[in-house]
Design an enzyme around this catalytic site. Sequence first.
Site, mmCIF file in Angstrom:
data_model
loop_
_atom_site.group_PDB
_atom_site.id
_atom_site.type_symbol
_atom_site.label_atom_id
_atom_site.label_comp_id
_atom_site.label_asym_id
_atom_site.label_seq_id
_atom_site.Cartn_x
_atom_site.Cartn_y
_atom_site.Cartn_z
ATOM 1 N N SER A 244 -1.993 1.731 -2.641
ATOM 2 C CA SER A 244 -2.943 1.884 -3.730
ATOM 3 C C SER A 244 -2.394 1.241 -5.009
ATOM 4 C CB SER A 244 -3.286 3.358 -3.909
ATOM 5 O OG SER A 244 -4.541 3.513 -4.522
ATOM 6 N N ASP A 351 -13.033 0.887 1.757
ATOM 7 C CA ASP A 351 -12.043 1.683 1.046
ATOM 8 C C ASP A 351 -12.738 2.723 0.166
ATOM 9 O OD1 ASP A 351 -10.204 2.265 -1.363
ATOM 10 O OD2 ASP A 351 -8.861 1.330 0.091
ATOM 11 N N HIS A 400 -8.488 5.516 2.900
ATOM 12 C CA HIS A 400 -7.686 4.955 1.808
ATOM 13 C C HIS A 400 -6.214 5.209 2.114
ATOM 14 C CE1 HIS A 400 -6.835 3.352 -2.133
ATOM 15 N NE2 HIS A 400 -6.162 4.445 -2.472
#
Length: 492
Positions: A244, A351, A400
């Site tokens: 991320s 995502d 994610h």
Amino acid sequence: MRIAGQLAFLLLLGGIWCQNNRNAKATGKPNRKSSGSQGVDVRQPPLVVSATPGNAGSARGTGCLSEMAREGTAGARAAAPQADGMRLQFLRNSHVTCNDGTAAGFYLKEFRGSRRWLLFLEGGWCCHSKETCESRYQNIPRLMSSSGWPQTKRGTGMLSSQAEENPHWHNANIVFIPYCSSDVWSGTGPPPPRPRHGRGKERHTNANTTTYTFMGSLIIREVIKDLIPKGIKQAKVVMLSGTSAGGTGVLLNIERVASQLEQLGAEAQVRGLVDSGWFLESKQQRSPNCPETISCSPEDAIKIGLRLWNGVVPERCRQLYGKGKEWQCFFGHKLYSTLTSPLFVVQWLFDEEQLRGENIYLGGQSLSQQQWQYIRNLGTELKNSLRNVTAVFAPSCLSHTLITKSNWVSFQVKGTSLPRALQCWDRSLEATRNNRTPAKGCPFHLVDTCQLPQCNPTCPTMVDQATQQELTLLQMLVAMGLDLQKLGLDPQ
């Protein structure tokens, strides 16, 4: 944007799981000793889907703040002192610190005799103004301070030292670098000046100053320095990885790390592994004059944050886009062509944080046909953005982050798992370095060709939060009020 509304956008690079608030609630009170799920082995849960209004509200409000803490602990857990645990070491340079001035540091698990190093950058989005930083510190202090960090952590997924969980990297030297700079790993300090009280223009000029310091890029530099006595100069391969915001941090810092090791005389090949940090720009229409704390898109937050953080981007990318456009270098599809270091991109085609940036919450009460169309288009747009990426693993799933999931070996694209794809990439790079022809039949450009979310049978399971029953994609869409026939989907 009012703070509660703005937090939806503050999730976009942060690796947060906001659809299930059962395990962490924001207290609204600062706690420098501990925070939320810190020190717990947080195994990435399955996709939590709920048709109840309450879940959607919590996803949009301040309840998400406490869940931001999950991003790092999904990849590392605190443990009692043991042979396979990573141990905390603070930086020797005391002038490079976390946001609140406490010492920055890293966790290290050495594997004697190994010349491979895996460095991991934790995620957790950022703060870009006085208000967002104060709110972040009140709710998730461990992402701005080291005062509550545990002495040891044990990695999961690719950070695990267990061969069965991490078949190809368990025997590397593993370094977990906690995120406490709130700047997407781009900040170079020095501490911003305290606001001064004066006439109107001066007050406006200093409206976005804070008492925090932002040194993410400098922290990475100092970690490399502190690893010299541990043998990183003798490394054969150094993999800079992250999830991320940490994945975006890899994009922003890989060239700088490669240059630093070269200047130290190391002969290591520096590689990058970007997990869920390859985002597309927001399509939400917002005011062109974004206030510094409200109504900001993620792009505007980065534009404002770069000034606050004294942020830096790779030099070739900065030259390509020019002064004032450095924010574009935070987006992988715009930065990738300027990088010279080998890069592997891991990206779910649907995502969840990209969707949240468009105010789409799959655990919410409803979903419009327009939002569903955006979801479908997102997969196509991400595929197009990855077309020229040499090494990529992109499953057609709603999720994610991937590499820190304990079951990361189970996900496949075209019959190949991510650990296998990384091994193929490794062999190809080694063959190229040694002037050999790479072996055939060992793929590492793997992008799903099926069109719908969850069309890959190895995707993470979707679960109804209320009943704990598994859901199919079509069942989820019906629960969110969509007519499958109008969408052109066969209910069977």
